[in-house]
Design an enzyme around this catalytic site. Sequence first.
Site, short mmCIF file in Angstrom:
data_model
loop_
_atom_site.label_atom_id
_atom_site.label_comp_id
_atom_site.label_asym_id
_atom_site.label_seq_id
_atom_site.Cartn_x
_atom_site.Cartn_y
_atom_site.Cartn_z
N LYS A 170 28.70 -22.01 -0.45
CA LYS A 170 28.38 -20.95 0.51
C LYS A 170 28.08 -21.57 1.89
O LYS A 170 28.69 -22.57 2.23
CB LYS A 170 27.22 -20.10 -0.03
CG LYS A 170 27.51 -19.60 -1.45
CD LYS A 170 26.55 -18.57 -1.94
CE LYS A 170 26.94 -18.12 -3.35
NZ LYS A 170 26.09 -17.07 -3.88
N HIS A 198 34.63 -12.63 -2.35
CA HIS A 198 33.26 -12.81 -2.86
C HIS A 198 32.42 -11.61 -2.41
O HIS A 198 32.60 -11.11 -1.30
CB HIS A 198 32.68 -14.12 -2.31
CG HIS A 198 31.42 -14.52 -3.01
ND1 HIS A 198 30.21 -13.91 -2.75
CD2 HIS A 198 31.17 -15.44 -3.97
CE1 HIS A 198 29.28 -14.46 -3.52
NE2 HIS A 198 29.84 -15.39 -4.27
N GLY A 227 22.17 -15.34 -7.54
CA GLY A 227 20.95 -15.86 -6.90
C GLY A 227 19.68 -15.21 -7.40
O GLY A 227 18.67 -15.18 -6.69
P1 13P Z 1 24.34 -18.40 -7.87
O1 13P Z 1 24.89 -19.38 -8.89
O2 13P Z 1 23.47 -19.04 -6.85
O3 13P Z 1 23.75 -17.21 -8.54
O4 13P Z 1 25.61 -17.88 -7.03
C1 13P Z 1 26.70 -17.40 -7.71
C2 13P Z 1 27.79 -17.20 -6.75
O5 13P Z 1 27.74 -16.28 -5.93
C3 13P Z 1 28.91 -18.14 -6.77
O6 13P Z 1 29.98 -17.69 -6.02
#
Ligand code: 13P
Length: 251
Positions: A15, A100, A176
């Site tokens: 990200k 996403h 998250g």
């Molecule tokens: P997390 O693993 O931090 O929950 O994020 C998942 C995600 O959005 C991966 O693209």
Amino acid sequence: MPNKFIKPIIVGNWKMNGLKSSIDELVKLIDLCSKNTKFDVVIAPPYTLLHSFNDLIKKNESLLKLGAQDCHHIASGSHTGSVSGEMIKDSNAQYVILGHSERRIQHKETNELVSKKAHAAQLLKLNTIICVGESLEDRSNGNHKEVIGRQLADSLPNGFTNKNTIVAYEPIWAIGSNNSASKEEINQMHKFIASFLLKYSKENYSLPIIYGGSVTQFNAKEIINIDYVNGLLVGGASLKADSFFGIIDAI
Ligand code: 13P
């Protein structure tokens, strides 16, 4: 039939995280992953790190693969701040994450736009990881299958194949949150997606379907062993080599 013959793929989505100094994490990861041949491991850092990560991967003859987190649907031109598929190819990345939920929500990306981006990326022979996922509200209303079906039907471009497309199921409420979806929820949705795709694609493709949403080294093994799960899309836990490798090691 659960599609377990596909080689599992583990994707780390950084990200909007990572600076030049983050190369240290990649150095560590390359070293830790040097003996892994069981899974395809893809790291998707921000655009600013793609070239330096590629240089390091090449220098170490590592099997790690590189991915980008989005691309524009047009090759070049007056699109300030955007990055095209050609630019991603130029960095030697082989994968691109599209649609996403953070882009769908924060950048108002529609299914139609995701489909255009995927079409452009696939023409360039990039492997597209197309994300779908329902909100908590959709799930509470019992609309989750309908929402995912619509996202799949409208986000997958004409001509997608099981060689250039991976579907990532990421329930928005699990991202998250430190709470992944349950084993049953993941199985139910992956099975739904697999049968939807089989019917939806003229060629009856069974595409790899990977799960994302609070995957850690502690739940990775259980998740990867669920029927119809062919890999993992990892956010937070992919940022540090130790925790990302912890996932690879656990499975
Ligand atoms: P997390 O693993 O931090 O929950 O994020 C998942 C995600 O959005 C991966 O693209």
